[in-house]
Scaffold this motif. Structure first.
Motif, PDB file in Angstrom:
ATOM      1  N   VAL A   1      67.818  -7.514 -25.372  1.00 59.31           N
ATOM      2  CA  VAL A   1      66.633  -8.041 -26.060  1.00 59.31           C
ATOM      3  C   VAL A   1      65.370  -7.626 -25.312  1.00 59.31           C
ATOM      4  N   PHE A   2      65.426  -7.665 -23.981  1.00 52.32           N
ATOM      5  CA  PHE A   2      64.260  -7.257 -23.190  1.00 52.32           C
ATOM      6  C   PHE A   2      63.908  -5.794 -23.461  1.00 52.32           C
ATOM      7  N   LEU A   3      64.923  -4.950 -23.510  1.00 52.03           N
ATOM      8  CA  LEU A   3      64.690  -3.545 -23.829  1.00 52.03           C
ATOM      9  C   LEU A   3      64.214  -3.384 -25.266  1.00 52.03           C
ATOM     10  N   GLY A   4      64.826  -4.149 -26.192  1.00 53.30           N
ATOM     11  CA  GLY A   4      64.420  -4.061 -27.594  1.00 53.30           C
ATOM     12  C   GLY A   4      62.993  -4.505 -27.822  1.00 53.30           C
ATOM     13  N   ALA A   5      62.516  -5.465 -27.019  1.00 55.19           N
ATOM     14  CA  ALA A   5      61.128  -5.908 -27.153  1.00 55.19           C
ATOM     15  C   ALA A   5      60.159  -4.769 -26.853  1.00 55.19           C
ATOM     16  N   PHE A   6      60.478  -3.945 -25.869  1.00 55.56           N
ATOM     17  CA  PHE A   6      59.608  -2.811 -25.562  1.00 55.56           C
ATOM     18  C   PHE A   6      59.724  -1.722 -26.632  1.00 55.56           C
ATOM     19  N   VAL A   7      60.902  -1.591 -27.217  1.00 50.89           N
ATOM     20  CA  VAL A   7      61.048  -0.624 -28.312  1.00 50.89           C
ATOM     21  C   VAL A   7      60.217  -1.054 -29.514  1.00 50.89           C
ATOM     22  N   VAL A   8      60.281  -2.344 -29.850  1.00 52.05           N
ATOM     23  CA  VAL A   8      59.474  -2.856 -30.954  1.00 52.05           C
ATOM     24  C   VAL A   8      57.989  -2.700 -30.641  1.00 52.05           C
ATOM     25  N   GLY A   9      57.618  -2.988 -29.397  1.00 53.14           N
ATOM     26  CA  GLY A   9      56.222  -2.801 -29.007  1.00 53.14           C
ATOM     27  C   GLY A   9      55.781  -1.356 -29.139  1.00 53.14           C
ATOM     28  N   MET A  10      56.669  -0.441 -28.840  1.00 48.51           N
ATOM     29  CA  MET A  10      56.348   0.983 -28.980  1.00 48.51           C
ATOM     30  C   MET A  10      56.147   1.367 -30.443  1.00 48.51           C
ATOM     31  N   ILE A  11      56.903   0.734 -31.342  1.00 47.87           N
ATOM     32  CA  ILE A  11      56.809   1.067 -32.762  1.00 47.87           C
ATOM     33  C   ILE A  11      55.575   0.440 -33.393  1.00 47.87           C
ATOM     34  N   LEU A  12      55.288  -0.810 -33.056  1.00 51.06           N
ATOM     35  CA  LEU A  12      54.233  -1.551 -33.740  1.00 51.06           C
ATOM     36  C   LEU A  12      52.841  -1.330 -33.166  1.00 51.06           C
ATOM     37  N   THR A  13      52.750  -0.880 -31.937  1.00 48.58           N
ATOM     38  CA  THR A  13      51.440  -0.731 -31.302  1.00 48.58           C
ATOM     39  C   THR A  13      51.112   0.742 -31.121  1.00 48.58           C
ATOM     40  N   PRO A  14      49.857   1.061 -30.784  1.00 50.28           N
ATOM     41  CA  PRO A  14      49.481   2.447 -30.509  1.00 50.28           C
ATOM     42  C   PRO A  14      50.290   3.024 -29.347  1.00 50.28           C
ATOM     43  N   PRO A  15      50.362   4.339 -29.268  1.00 48.94           N
ATOM     44  CA  PRO A  15      51.227   4.980 -28.256  1.00 48.94           C
ATOM     45  C   PRO A  15      50.636   4.930 -26.848  1.00 48.94           C
TER      46      PRO A  15
ATOM     47  N   VAL B   1      51.215   2.580 -23.032  1.00 44.46           N
ATOM     48  CA  VAL B   1      52.052   1.595 -22.336  1.00 44.46           C
ATOM     49  C   VAL B   1      51.363   0.251 -22.251  1.00 44.46           C
ATOM     50  N   PHE B   2      50.058   0.245 -22.152  1.00 46.95           N
ATOM     51  CA  PHE B   2      49.313  -1.007 -21.998  1.00 46.95           C
ATOM     52  C   PHE B   2      49.529  -1.915 -23.208  1.00 46.95           C
ATOM     53  N   SER B   3      49.322  -1.401 -24.408  1.00 42.80           N
ATOM     54  CA  SER B   3      49.485  -2.213 -25.626  1.00 42.80           C
ATOM     55  C   SER B   3      50.939  -2.613 -25.841  1.00 42.80           C
ATOM     56  N   GLN B   4      51.860  -1.696 -25.547  1.00 42.97           N
ATOM     57  CA  GLN B   4      53.283  -2.010 -25.706  1.00 42.97           C
ATOM     58  C   GLN B   4      53.700  -3.167 -24.811  1.00 42.97           C
ATOM     59  N   THR B   5      53.218  -3.159 -23.573  1.00 43.65           N
ATOM     60  CA  THR B   5      53.572  -4.226 -22.632  1.00 43.65           C
ATOM     61  C   THR B   5      52.981  -5.558 -23.067  1.00 43.65           C
ATOM     62  N   LEU B   6      51.735  -5.544 -23.554  1.00 36.88           N
ATOM     63  CA  LEU B   6      51.089  -6.781 -23.990  1.00 36.88           C
ATOM     64  C   LEU B   6      51.770  -7.392 -25.204  1.00 36.88           C
ATOM     65  N   LEU B   7      52.489  -6.587 -25.990  1.00 37.86           N
ATOM     66  CA  LEU B   7      53.252  -7.130 -27.114  1.00 37.86           C
ATOM     67  C   LEU B   7      54.674  -7.500 -26.714  1.00 37.86           C
ATOM     68  N   ALA B   8      55.295  -6.678 -25.867  1.00 37.25           N
ATOM     69  CA  ALA B   8      56.700  -6.890 -25.523  1.00 37.25           C
ATOM     70  C   ALA B   8      56.907  -8.152 -24.691  1.00 37.25           C
ATOM     71  N   LEU B   9      56.042  -8.398 -23.713  1.00 34.43           N
ATOM     72  CA  LEU B   9      56.234  -9.553 -22.839  1.00 34.43           C
ATOM     73  C   LEU B   9      56.100 -10.886 -23.588  1.00 34.43           C
ATOM     74  N   PRO B  10      55.062 -11.101 -24.423  1.00 35.78           N
ATOM     75  CA  PRO B  10      55.034 -12.354 -25.202  1.00 35.78           C
ATOM     76  C   PRO B  10      56.213 -12.483 -26.160  1.00 35.78           C
ATOM     77  N   MET B  11      56.663 -11.371 -26.725  1.00 32.55           N
ATOM     78  CA  MET B  11      57.796 -11.430 -27.632  1.00 32.55           C
ATOM     79  C   MET B  11      59.049 -11.892 -26.906  1.00 32.55           C
ATOM     80  N   TYR B  12      59.275 -11.375 -25.716  1.00 33.17           N
ATOM     81  CA  TYR B  12      60.445 -11.810 -24.957  1.00 33.17           C
ATOM     82  C   TYR B  12      60.300 -13.263 -24.497  1.00 33.17           C
ATOM     83  N   ALA B  13      59.078 -13.674 -24.146  1.00 31.10           N
ATOM     84  CA  ALA B  13      58.850 -15.069 -23.768  1.00 31.10           C
ATOM     85  C   ALA B  13      59.144 -16.009 -24.943  1.00 31.10           C
TER      86      ALA B  13
END
Length: 280
Positions: free
Chosen positions: A235-249, A251-263
């Motif tokens: 799930v932790f890995l999938g959160a970053f994959v989803v962040g990569m798909i939904l946010t601009p390309p 790392v900064f935006s992907q991380t800001l989406l992936a971490l709250p999603m996993y939380a």
């Protein structure tokens, strides 16, 4: 066999024919008069028709509410665009400004911004109409939790949008403007900026639906809480994959989406552990 032939001709004939009636045996006429639709088929057909009519009525109400909100905001279209652009404009260097590359952008972009603002404001009405549409098809046990789920979904959607607009976007724009090479003036096109902001807001609004999805799959027994807990690394890995798909390309935006999603995933597991026993 001959009677069956005349029966078929009588059933599919669009208009009654006296010539055919004259040649049809009396037994075949009685069979045609006794022909009727199965009661169960009639009930299902009637329910589907009623459901289609109600869906059209609910859709018209949602559309009407959206139109009313959009018409009310039309008078403040420029202010709506300025409010949406404020997270970037505050962090632009002196002498920088937003531009419109297309000829129609100065006219169409404020209208598009007003439309999307109307969609966000009309979300409670849209969710309420959806709930009223499915309410009649739900069993009594599901009706008790349908409305709380919809309210929780709307609340999490707005929390995600607010989190993105007031925290993530300012941080992202500050980062982007600071890393601009020396001698490069940041002058963003208003159409591209609006697309970026709307995409980010919807991405965070949808990502914050993770607790609702987790609670539903555990409550229905599709997946147990223990199985979900064992899947934390994936799930932790999938959160970053989803962040990569939904946010601009980046790392900064992907991380800001992936971490709250996993939380939120962990919060949902904690809620299930506290209030819902495993069914699978």
């Amino acid at each position: 066999m001959l009677a069956h032939f005349y029966l078929c001709r009588r059933v599919y004939c669009l208009r009654a024919s006296t010539k055919i009636r004259g040649h049809v045996p009396a037994a075949a006429i009685r069979l045609v008069s006794d022909f009727s639709i199965d009661p169960n088929t009639r009930i299902v057909t009637r329910r589907l028709l009623d459901g289609a009519l109600e869906a059209r009525s609910r859709a018209m109400k949602m559309l009407l509410g959206l139109i009313v909100i959009f018409a009310a905001l039309m008078l403040f279209a420029d202010k709506v665009l300025h409010w949406i652009a404020e997270p970037l404009m505050r962090r632009m260097h002196a002498g920088s400004q937003m531009i419109g590359k297309d000829i129609a952008s100065p006219f169409l972009t404020p209208l598009r911004a007003t439309f999307w603002a109307s969609v966000f404001l009309a979300m409670p009405l849209i969710l309420y109409q959806i709930w009223r549409l499915i309410d009649g098809w739900l069993p009594a046990r599901a009706k008790r939790i349908a409305l709380p789920f919809i309210l929780a979904s709307a609340m999490l959607f707005y929390v995600g949008v607010a989190f993105a607009f007031f925290l993530v976007l300012p941080m992202a724009f500050s980062f982007f403007t600071r890393v601009a090479p020396q001698g490069v003036t940041v002058m963003t096109d208003i159409k591209s900026y609006l697309d970026f902001v709307i995409g980010m807001l919807f991405a965070f609004g949808l990502a914050f639906q993770v607790p609702i999805a987790i609670v539903i799959v555990v409550w229905t027994g599709l997946v147990s809480r223990k199985s979900l807990a064992k899947s934390r690394p994936y799930v932790f890995l999938g959160a970053f994959v989803v962040g990569m798909i939904l946010t601009p390309p980046d790392v900064f935006s992907q991380t800001l989406l992936a971490l709250p999603m996993y939380a939120l995933y962990e919060a949902a597991l904690l809620f299930c552990w506290r209030f819902m026993p495993d069914r699978a």
